[in-house]
Design a protein around this motif. Sequence first.
Motif, PDB file in Angstrom:
ATOM      1  N   ASN A 131     -10.025  -7.603   0.087  1.00 29.54           N
ATOM      2  CA  ASN A 131      -9.189  -7.261  -1.057  1.00 29.54           C
ATOM      3  C   ASN A 131      -7.801  -6.891  -0.555  1.00 29.54           C
ATOM      4  OD1 ASN A 131      -9.245  -4.523  -0.193  1.00 29.54           O
ATOM      5  ND2 ASN A 131     -11.127  -4.140  -1.356  1.00 29.54           N
ATOM      6  N   ALA A 132      -6.896  -6.546  -1.450  1.00 33.32           N
ATOM      7  CA  ALA A 132      -5.511  -6.273  -1.055  1.00 33.32           C
ATOM      8  C   ALA A 132      -5.429  -5.104  -0.079  1.00 33.32           C
ATOM      9  CB  ALA A 132      -4.667  -5.989  -2.296  1.00 33.32           C
ATOM     10  N   GLY A 133      -6.237  -4.072  -0.298  1.00 35.69           N
ATOM     11  CA  GLY A 133      -6.235  -2.932   0.610  1.00 35.69           C
ATOM     12  C   GLY A 133      -6.726  -3.293   1.990  1.00 35.69           C
ATOM     13  N   ASP A 134      -7.758  -4.150   2.060  1.00 33.51           N
ATOM     14  CA  ASP A 134      -8.262  -4.602   3.363  1.00 33.51           C
ATOM     15  C   ASP A 134      -7.193  -5.381   4.115  1.00 33.51           C
ATOM     16  OD1 ASP A 134     -10.769  -3.531   2.782  1.00 33.51           O
ATOM     17  OD2 ASP A 134     -11.498  -5.410   1.915  1.00 33.51           O
ATOM     18  N   VAL A 135      -6.463  -6.218   3.395  1.00 29.95           N
ATOM     19  CA  VAL A 135      -5.408  -7.014   4.024  1.00 29.95           C
ATOM     20  C   VAL A 135      -4.317  -6.102   4.588  1.00 29.95           C
ATOM     21  CG1 VAL A 135      -3.553  -8.670   3.588  1.00 29.95           C
ATOM     22  CG2 VAL A 135      -5.828  -9.079   2.639  1.00 29.95           C
ATOM     23  N   ALA A 136      -3.887  -5.133   3.788  1.00 27.83           N
ATOM     24  CA  ALA A 136      -2.839  -4.214   4.241  1.00 27.83           C
ATOM     25  C   ALA A 136      -3.309  -3.416   5.448  1.00 27.83           C
ATOM     26  CB  ALA A 136      -2.441  -3.279   3.101  1.00 27.83           C
ATOM     27  N   ARG A 137      -4.552  -2.962   5.404  1.00 30.13           N
ATOM     28  CA  ARG A 137      -5.090  -2.184   6.527  1.00 30.13           C
ATOM     29  C   ARG A 137      -5.141  -3.029   7.798  1.00 30.13           C
ATOM     30  NH1 ARG A 137     -10.638  -1.549   7.709  1.00 30.13           N
ATOM     31  NH2 ARG A 137     -11.129  -2.335   5.619  1.00 30.13           N
ATOM     32  N   ALA A 138      -5.606  -4.275   7.682  1.00 30.82           N
ATOM     33  CA  ALA A 138      -5.669  -5.154   8.843  1.00 30.82           C
ATOM     34  C   ALA A 138      -4.283  -5.419   9.418  1.00 30.82           C
ATOM     35  CB  ALA A 138      -6.339  -6.473   8.463  1.00 30.82           C
ATOM     36  N   ALA A 139      -3.294  -5.608   8.544  1.00 33.14           N
ATOM     37  CA  ALA A 139      -1.932  -5.881   9.012  1.00 33.14           C
ATOM     38  C   ALA A 139      -1.348  -4.673   9.733  1.00 33.14           C
ATOM     39  CB  ALA A 139      -1.042  -6.270   7.837  1.00 33.14           C
ATOM     40  N   VAL A 140      -1.519  -3.480   9.171  1.00 31.66           N
ATOM     41  CA  VAL A 140      -0.998  -2.272   9.816  1.00 31.66           C
ATOM     42  C   VAL A 140      -1.678  -2.058  11.161  1.00 31.66           C
ATOM     43  CG1 VAL A 140      -0.861   0.247   9.651  1.00 31.66           C
ATOM     44  CG2 VAL A 140      -0.304  -1.165   7.660  1.00 31.66           C
ATOM     45  N   GLU A 141      -2.988  -2.237  11.214  1.00 30.10           N
ATOM     46  CA  GLU A 141      -3.703  -2.076  12.482  1.00 30.10           C
ATOM     47  C   GLU A 141      -3.189  -3.062  13.522  1.00 30.10           C
ATOM     48  OE1 GLU A 141      -7.963  -0.643  10.505  1.00 30.10           O
ATOM     49  OE2 GLU A 141      -7.864  -2.477  11.711  1.00 30.10           O
ATOM     50  N   SER A 142      -2.961  -4.302  13.093  1.00 27.20           N
ATOM     51  CA  SER A 142      -2.478  -5.319  14.025  1.00 27.20           C
ATOM     52  C   SER A 142      -1.088  -4.975  14.548  1.00 27.20           C
ATOM     53  CB  SER A 142      -2.457  -6.685  13.338  1.00 27.20           C
ATOM     54  OG  SER A 142      -1.970  -7.682  14.211  1.00 27.20           O
ATOM     55  N   VAL A 143      -0.216  -4.495  13.665  1.00 25.87           N
ATOM     56  CA  VAL A 143       1.132  -4.116  14.093  1.00 25.87           C
ATOM     57  C   VAL A 143       1.073  -3.011  15.145  1.00 25.87           C
ATOM     58  CG1 VAL A 143       3.255  -2.979  13.352  1.00 25.87           C
ATOM     59  CG2 VAL A 143       2.321  -4.873  12.011  1.00 25.87           C
ATOM     60  N   LEU A 144       0.263  -1.997  14.898  1.00 23.87           N
ATOM     61  CA  LEU A 144       0.175  -0.873  15.836  1.00 23.87           C
ATOM     62  C   LEU A 144      -0.407  -1.308  17.172  1.00 23.87           C
ATOM     63  CD1 LEU A 144      -1.112   1.928  13.435  1.00 23.87           C
ATOM     64  CD2 LEU A 144       1.210   1.651  14.329  1.00 23.87           C
ATOM     65  N   GLU A 145      -1.500  -2.083  17.130  1.00 24.29           N
ATOM     66  CA  GLU A 145      -2.144  -2.481  18.380  1.00 24.29           C
ATOM     67  C   GLU A 145      -1.293  -3.488  19.138  1.00 24.29           C
ATOM     68  OE1 GLU A 145      -6.489  -3.906  20.106  1.00 24.29           O
ATOM     69  OE2 GLU A 145      -6.146  -3.788  17.937  1.00 24.29           O
ATOM     70  N   ASN A 146      -0.730  -4.460  18.436  1.00 22.67           N
ATOM     71  CA  ASN A 146       0.111  -5.452  19.111  1.00 22.67           C
ATOM     72  C   ASN A 146       1.462  -4.884  19.509  1.00 22.67           C
ATOM     73  OD1 ASN A 146      -1.257  -8.181  19.270  1.00 22.67           O
ATOM     74  ND2 ASN A 146      -1.656  -7.637  17.146  1.00 22.67           N
ATOM     75  N   PRO A 272      -4.093   8.531   2.976  1.00 19.15           N
ATOM     76  CA  PRO A 272      -4.565   7.452   2.102  1.00 19.15           C
ATOM     77  C   PRO A 272      -4.753   6.141   2.853  1.00 19.15           C
ATOM     78  CG  PRO A 272      -2.217   7.755   1.821  1.00 19.15           C
ATOM     79  CD  PRO A 272      -2.670   8.862   2.740  1.00 19.15           C
ATOM     80  N   GLN A 273      -5.458   5.214   2.230  1.00 21.63           N
ATOM     81  CA  GLN A 273      -5.558   3.856   2.753  1.00 21.63           C
ATOM     82  C   GLN A 273      -4.185   3.191   2.658  1.00 21.63           C
ATOM     83  OE1 GLN A 273      -8.339   2.212   4.043  1.00 21.63           O
ATOM     84  NE2 GLN A 273      -9.340   4.214   3.984  1.00 21.63           N
ATOM     85  N   PRO A 274      -3.842   2.321   3.593  1.00 25.86           N
ATOM     86  CA  PRO A 274      -2.523   1.692   3.552  1.00 25.86           C
ATOM     87  C   PRO A 274      -2.393   0.673   2.429  1.00 25.86           C
ATOM     88  CG  PRO A 274      -3.817   0.799   5.347  1.00 25.86           C
ATOM     89  CD  PRO A 274      -4.606   1.942   4.787  1.00 25.86           C
ATOM     90  N   GLY A 275      -1.169   0.496   1.957  1.00 25.87           N
ATOM     91  CA  GLY A 275      -0.835  -0.555   1.014  1.00 25.87           C
ATOM     92  C   GLY A 275       0.203  -1.468   1.630  1.00 25.87           C
ATOM     93  N   GLY A 276       0.621  -2.457   0.875  1.00 31.70           N
ATOM     94  CA  GLY A 276       1.612  -3.391   1.402  1.00 31.70           C
ATOM     95  C   GLY A 276       2.890  -2.728   1.840  1.00 31.70           C
ATOM     96  N   GLU A 277       3.280  -1.639   1.179  1.00 30.20           N
ATOM     97  CA  GLU A 277       4.517  -0.941   1.525  1.00 30.20           C
ATOM     98  C   GLU A 277       4.439  -0.235   2.877  1.00 30.20           C
ATOM     99  OE1 GLU A 277       1.836   1.903  -0.636  1.00 30.20           O
ATOM    100  OE2 GLU A 277       2.464  -0.192  -0.885  1.00 30.20           O
ATOM    101  N   ASP A 278       3.232  -0.078   3.411  1.00 32.81           N
ATOM    102  CA  ASP A 278       3.081   0.595   4.705  1.00 32.81           C
ATOM    103  C   ASP A 278       3.237  -0.356   5.887  1.00 32.81           C
ATOM    104  OD1 ASP A 278       2.465   3.308   3.809  1.00 32.81           O
ATOM    105  OD2 ASP A 278       0.637   2.416   2.984  1.00 32.81           O
TER     106      ASP A 278
END
Length: 305
Positions: A131-146, A272-278
């Motif tokens: 869902n949209a929240g899962d996508v935002a969470r995956a993107a934020v995690e990827s940015v931090l790890e990469n 909170p869980q991340p959103g697209g704005e995060d």
Amino acid sequence: MSAILAVTAVLLDNLFGEPRRFHPLVGFGRLANALETRWNSPQTQQGARVRIKGVLAVLLLTAPPTALAACLASTSTFGPAFAILALYAALGLRSLGEHAQAVQDALAVDDLVEARRRVGHMVSRDTDDMNAGDVARAAVESVLENGNDAVFGTLFWFMVAGAPGAVLYRLANTLDAMWGYKSERFFHFGWAAARLDDVLNYVPARLTALTYVVLGNARTAWSCWCSQAGGWESPNAGPVMAAGAGALRLSLGGPACYRSEWHARPVLGLGPQPGGEDIPRAMALVRRGVWLWLAFWFAGGVLDA
């Protein structure tokens, strides 16, 4: 001098991003795939023999390019230019930002199908049912790890060992991303790639986590690092992800699906869980960190002069 070379490479990455026609790491990945297919057949994926093949494969793929980089970087005329080009090719700051921006743009217009496709370029987990929240969470995690894998780790090894250090680090990191899985296929063959990446990332990962602490919500980031990092499967990604989640005051981690199998990952961070704005908040944290590192690098060179 090394700080000047690093700034030049970062500016080149900011201006041009990854080479469009041929990226050295793409060619390296194709070569690694071909070697793995030849040496890691389904009939020989068990036991010490396959692990030895994995060790030899890592040596064969990393030693010659690193030695060549050392030779080219040592020349008095072409050495500095080669060092800049090597670091430029190894860095992935602008590319990371472009991938993250594409996910954010898709979420902003509620195009979940495109958002899933875009985040699939950033993560190895399954994206079809996100869902949209899962996508935002995956993107934020990827940015931090990469931020560590594609940026800070590369800068660290360039600082320590020049162009050969940056080349070795990025090649090892690429092999770990390709082979460093505990699946039946890679459990033995990918062991050497995973261990080499663990060793090379030990110090950079903790410096990256410290960078997130300094530039984010310091108290929460430090607390999350100390209390949560040890629960993460990767000894190096744990500090990076926990400190980054705390710095942004977000909750990351949690269950994720990889190759149709659900993994019960611990929750990291607080909030909170991340959103697209995060997503741009995470990228801003990484970018500020790069300039902080370069500023300290210059200051150290001035004091040492």
